[in-house]
Design a protein around this motif. Sequence first.
Motif, short mmCIF file in Angstrom:
data_model
loop_
_atom_site.label_atom_id
_atom_site.label_comp_id
_atom_site.label_asym_id
_atom_site.label_seq_id
_atom_site.Cartn_x
_atom_site.Cartn_y
_atom_site.Cartn_z
N MET A 113 0.83 -1.21 0.00
CA MET A 113 0.00 0.00 0.00
C MET A 113 0.86 1.25 0.00
SD MET A 113 -3.11 0.06 -0.37
CE MET A 113 -3.14 1.83 -0.09
N ASP A 114 0.20 2.36 -0.18
CA ASP A 114 0.90 3.63 -0.17
C ASP A 114 1.52 3.86 1.20
OD1 ASP A 114 -2.10 4.32 -1.59
OD2 ASP A 114 -0.26 4.30 -2.76
N ALA A 115 2.75 4.29 1.16
CA ALA A 115 3.40 4.56 2.42
C ALA A 115 3.03 5.95 2.89
CB ALA A 115 4.91 4.47 2.22
N GLY A 116 3.47 6.30 4.05
CA GLY A 116 3.37 7.69 4.44
C GLY A 116 2.29 8.01 5.45
N THR A 117 1.57 7.04 5.95
CA THR A 117 0.57 7.36 6.96
C THR A 117 1.24 7.47 8.31
OG1 THR A 117 0.14 5.04 6.80
CG2 THR A 117 -1.66 6.51 6.22
N ALA A 118 0.99 8.57 8.98
CA ALA A 118 1.58 8.74 10.30
C ALA A 118 0.95 7.76 11.27
CB ALA A 118 1.37 10.17 10.77
N SER A 119 -0.31 7.36 10.96
CA SER A 119 -1.01 6.49 11.89
C SER A 119 -0.67 5.02 11.64
CB SER A 119 -2.51 6.66 11.72
OG SER A 119 -2.87 6.26 10.42
N ALA A 120 0.21 4.78 10.69
CA ALA A 120 0.48 3.40 10.32
C ALA A 120 1.06 2.60 11.46
CB ALA A 120 1.44 3.38 9.13
N GLY A 121 0.85 1.32 11.41
CA GLY A 121 1.37 0.43 12.43
C GLY A 121 0.65 -0.87 12.29
N GLU A 122 1.31 -1.97 12.56
CA GLU A 122 0.68 -3.27 12.37
C GLU A 122 -0.40 -3.48 13.41
OE1 GLU A 122 0.88 -5.63 10.07
OE2 GLU A 122 2.15 -4.27 8.91
N HIS A 123 -1.63 -3.54 12.99
CA HIS A 123 -2.73 -3.87 13.88
C HIS A 123 -2.69 -3.10 15.19
CE1 HIS A 123 -4.07 -7.51 11.53
NE2 HIS A 123 -2.99 -7.08 10.92
N VAL A 124 -2.47 -1.82 15.11
CA VAL A 124 -2.46 -1.00 16.31
C VAL A 124 -3.88 -0.94 16.87
CG1 VAL A 124 -1.98 1.29 17.23
CG2 VAL A 124 -0.67 0.42 15.30
N VAL A 125 -4.04 -1.26 18.12
CA VAL A 125 -5.37 -1.20 18.70
C VAL A 125 -5.53 0.11 19.44
CG1 VAL A 125 -6.98 -2.28 20.30
CG2 VAL A 125 -5.48 -3.69 18.90
N THR A 126 -6.53 0.87 19.03
CA THR A 126 -6.81 2.13 19.69
C THR A 126 -8.25 2.06 20.17
OG1 THR A 126 -6.49 2.78 17.40
CG2 THR A 126 -5.55 4.21 19.06
N THR A 127 -8.45 2.08 21.43
CA THR A 127 -9.76 1.82 22.06
C THR A 127 -10.43 0.64 21.33
OG1 THR A 127 -10.98 3.46 20.74
CG2 THR A 127 -10.03 4.20 22.82
N SER A 128 -11.65 0.83 20.83
CA SER A 128 -12.31 -0.33 20.23
C SER A 128 -12.12 -0.37 18.72
CB SER A 128 -13.81 -0.28 20.54
OG SER A 128 -14.36 0.87 19.96
N ALA A 129 -11.34 0.58 18.18
CA ALA A 129 -11.18 0.60 16.73
C ALA A 129 -9.80 0.09 16.34
CB ALA A 129 -11.37 2.02 16.22
N THR A 130 -9.77 -0.77 15.36
CA THR A 130 -8.51 -1.34 14.92
C THR A 130 -8.09 -0.70 13.61
OG1 THR A 130 -9.33 -3.40 15.83
CG2 THR A 130 -7.38 -3.53 14.46
N THR A 131 -6.82 -0.42 13.49
CA THR A 131 -6.34 0.10 12.21
C THR A 131 -5.44 -0.93 11.55
OG1 THR A 131 -4.31 1.05 13.06
CG2 THR A 131 -6.28 2.43 13.17
N TYR A 132 -5.37 -0.86 10.24
CA TYR A 132 -4.49 -1.74 9.50
C TYR A 132 -3.56 -0.87 8.68
CZ TYR A 132 -8.45 -4.62 10.70
OH TYR A 132 -9.45 -5.23 11.38
N SER A 133 -2.28 -1.16 8.76
CA SER A 133 -1.31 -0.27 8.12
C SER A 133 -1.57 -0.17 6.63
CB SER A 133 0.09 -0.80 8.36
OG SER A 133 0.20 -2.10 7.83
N TYR A 134 -2.12 -1.21 6.04
CA TYR A 134 -2.31 -1.22 4.59
C TYR A 134 -3.66 -0.63 4.18
CZ TYR A 134 -3.65 -5.59 6.80
OH TYR A 134 -4.11 -6.50 7.69
N THR A 135 -4.42 -0.16 5.14
CA THR A 135 -5.70 0.48 4.81
C THR A 135 -5.72 1.86 5.46
OG1 THR A 135 -6.68 -1.70 4.90
CG2 THR A 135 -8.20 0.13 4.72
N PRO A 136 -4.99 2.82 4.88
CA PRO A 136 -4.84 4.11 5.53
C PRO A 136 -6.17 4.77 5.80
CG PRO A 136 -3.59 4.00 3.49
CD PRO A 136 -4.39 2.76 3.56
N GLY A 137 -6.34 5.21 7.03
CA GLY A 137 -7.52 5.98 7.37
C GLY A 137 -8.69 5.14 7.86
N PHE A 138 -8.64 3.83 7.62
CA PHE A 138 -9.80 3.01 7.98
C PHE A 138 -9.68 2.46 9.39
CE2 PHE A 138 -11.87 -1.17 8.30
CZ PHE A 138 -13.17 -0.77 8.08
N TYR A 139 -10.76 2.55 10.13
CA TYR A 139 -10.82 1.96 11.47
C TYR A 139 -11.94 0.94 11.51
CZ TYR A 139 -7.80 5.74 13.03
OH TYR A 139 -6.76 6.60 13.19
N ALA A 140 -11.59 -0.28 11.84
CA ALA A 140 -12.60 -1.31 12.02
C ALA A 140 -13.08 -1.23 13.46
CB ALA A 140 -12.01 -2.68 11.74
#
Lengths: 499, 208
Positions: A1-28
């Motif tokens: 995926m496109d690099a450059g997201t400051a929020s990137a990180g492998e499966h970083v868990v932030t409260t109840s929302a999960t982010t995926y480094s390869y899906t910039p901006g998306f929170y599951a």
Amino acid sequence: MDAGTASAGEHVVTTSATTYSYTPGFYAGDRPRIVTSRFEYEDSHTIERFLATDGYVGLKAALAKPAPAVHEDVKAATVLGRGGAGFPAGTKWGLTPPGVFPRYLVVNGDESEPGTYKDRLLMERDPHQLIEGCLIACYAAGLSQCFLYIRGEMAVAQERVAQALNDAYAAGYIGKNILGTDFSLDIVLHWGAGAYVVGEETALIESLEGNRGMPRLKPPYFPAAIGLYGQPTIVNNVETLANLPWLMRHGVEAYTAIGTATSPGTRMMAVSGHVKRPGVFEVINGSTTFRDLIFGEEFAGGMRDGATLKAFVPGGGSAPWFVEDQLDLPLEGRAVGAAGSMVGSGAVMVMDDTTDIPAAALTLTAFYAHESCGKCAPCREGGTWLMRILERIVAGHGTSRDLDQLIQVGQTICPGNFPHASSERLGLTAVPFPYKMTTICFVGPSAYTPVHSALTLFRDEFEARLMKRTFIPVTAVSEPATADSTSLTAASMAGTVHS
Amino acid sequence: MARLSEDNVRIALEIIGRYPRAKSATIPLLHLAQQQDGFVTNEAMAHIGELVGTTSAEVLGTATFYEMFKFEPVGKYLVNICGTMSCALLGAEALMHHAEHTLGIKAGSTTPDGLFTLEHAECQAACTEAPTLQVNYRYRFRVTNETFDQLIDDLRNGRLGDEIPAHGTVAKIRQRIPADRGVGAVAPEDVTEPPAWMPAPQAQGSTS
Ligand SMILES: Cc1cc2nc3c(=O)[nH]c(=O)nc-3n(C[C@H](O)[C@H](O)[C@H](O)COP(=O)(O)O)c2cc1C
Ligand code: SF4
Ligand code: FES
């Protein structure tokens, strides 16, 4: 995926929302996922992952029924269009004149409404889901060719969809006699080349015919009657179609069990601007409120740096603005419409108390003025006027007449009462959506919308920006000039006249 | 630098064949021309007109409507900084000033070495990742002055060659419809029957 997201990180868990480094901006989150169910897999765009996760199962379920029964399902599920107007897809498909063939499907992947970020994710992260949706729609409505129009500037989305189409053709999901049935369909990938107005469905068709992307005169109001090459044509948004595979897999009841009766299912929402955690979320339709989206811990998490909310744009750059008073409204077309705006394209842009309101309005007005196709005078001329006047005000050269002039120009585009939100602070009651318009499409009115909203809700900020000066006729100078600001201005004015 | 090359004509014919009317291929072919030469030449537009059966004037008319088509050479790297609302709220203007400073040019112009063209752009559908930019339509998110300078340095030194092709190429992957699987495009006037999988009109009743 496109690099450059400051929020990137492998499966970083932030409260109840999960982010995926390869899906910039998306929170599951811990919510139903109808269109984003595969986003958690890094390889979600591949046919292997797709087939391993119920891919093309919805297509098989659809092909097991007669086409009209699939159409009935989509009608019964009230799948609302996600491109902006919120028109039910099943009803739209029924507007094609009976007995007229061929009919076409044009997929609107031109996503360019300011604030909107969802279709690109759906194309990049799950292209096969979109293809499956296209297949189901064409089967149900008897459409004999599909054109998938992707915005020109989206290189990665074009690559992902191209690869997915190639793989799906090879695997027998697209083309002649799909899965051994008598359903045959070509899906053709088509690219745009940079023009916002092409997102308007009749302009999209003009562009697809190889012309300048200018909207067509209405009526006919829907290309379902007369569209591509003069034939009945269905135009649907990417997200709308991406809903269909899940609907076919799980059935109408499961679909309508999520959300509300008038707005079932989920929808993708992008929350951007001055929030702690800007992001894209798949949220429950109809009942999720703007307060949830902006302040909810599982969503944008509140204002950044403890600032306070000043205003927000609830449905993409074309939507009239809301303020705190409207936070508890749900994402439901009728409620938002009565309150003076629209749910639109699933984009909330949030402004905190540090925002320079006239300058913020200018970014949007300049966008629409620039994107005018020039076909109607009120938009072509009016949009530019609005932009110029606003620029003048923002630069500190505006006069009080400019404020009236903004309204006057706006009235030539949208005569009569223009929708706006209620405000307890200002003692304003809401004027409901929609507006009247003198233009062919919504670009003209959209140039005026931010001006009108900003001026109605924050007139004081415009007034504070106006040039403070008193006009003194050159011949009337009878007293010696003093050092106060008025005479300084007058003196410098005189200087300008002579230079 | 002229008409479409032989290889590109082959691709062009393949693309044209997918549409019920050849003219629909105009925009895809303009992209192909821009990929070949870095911008759209007059000769290419005339050639496209021949291929799709219109005049070169009509091709020009279409081409000039769309922002992505350039009619004179631009930098190898086209840097588009988004300035629409969400990005503006998070510092797009300051980023543009910084970019102008780093590249030593004003927005709308090209560096003397022909490497970079800087442009104001509009919403890039990445608003939650503001401020954003694209280099030859490949994204960079939450751009800071430091990451901007790093990006320019990487591009100057050819470190992003794999990810970011020279201006003109948008998608690196093309659709290919295998001859044995494709249905083929049919002119609308040659179709009168409902598609094979649809019930005959009389049996269809009132589905609408
Ligand atoms: C100026 C303008 C721009 C639009 N841009 C888009 C767009 O980028 N994507 C989109 O899906 N719909 C866009 N629309 C809405 C389309 O005209 C159309 O209503 C929509 O694609 C229909 O799909 P749906 O019923 O599935 O929502 C735009 C409309 C207008 C007036
Ligand atoms: S409103 Fe503006 S963009 Fe829309 S058709 Fe008229 S001139 Fe073109
Ligand atoms: S406003 Fe910059 S990407 Fe949307």
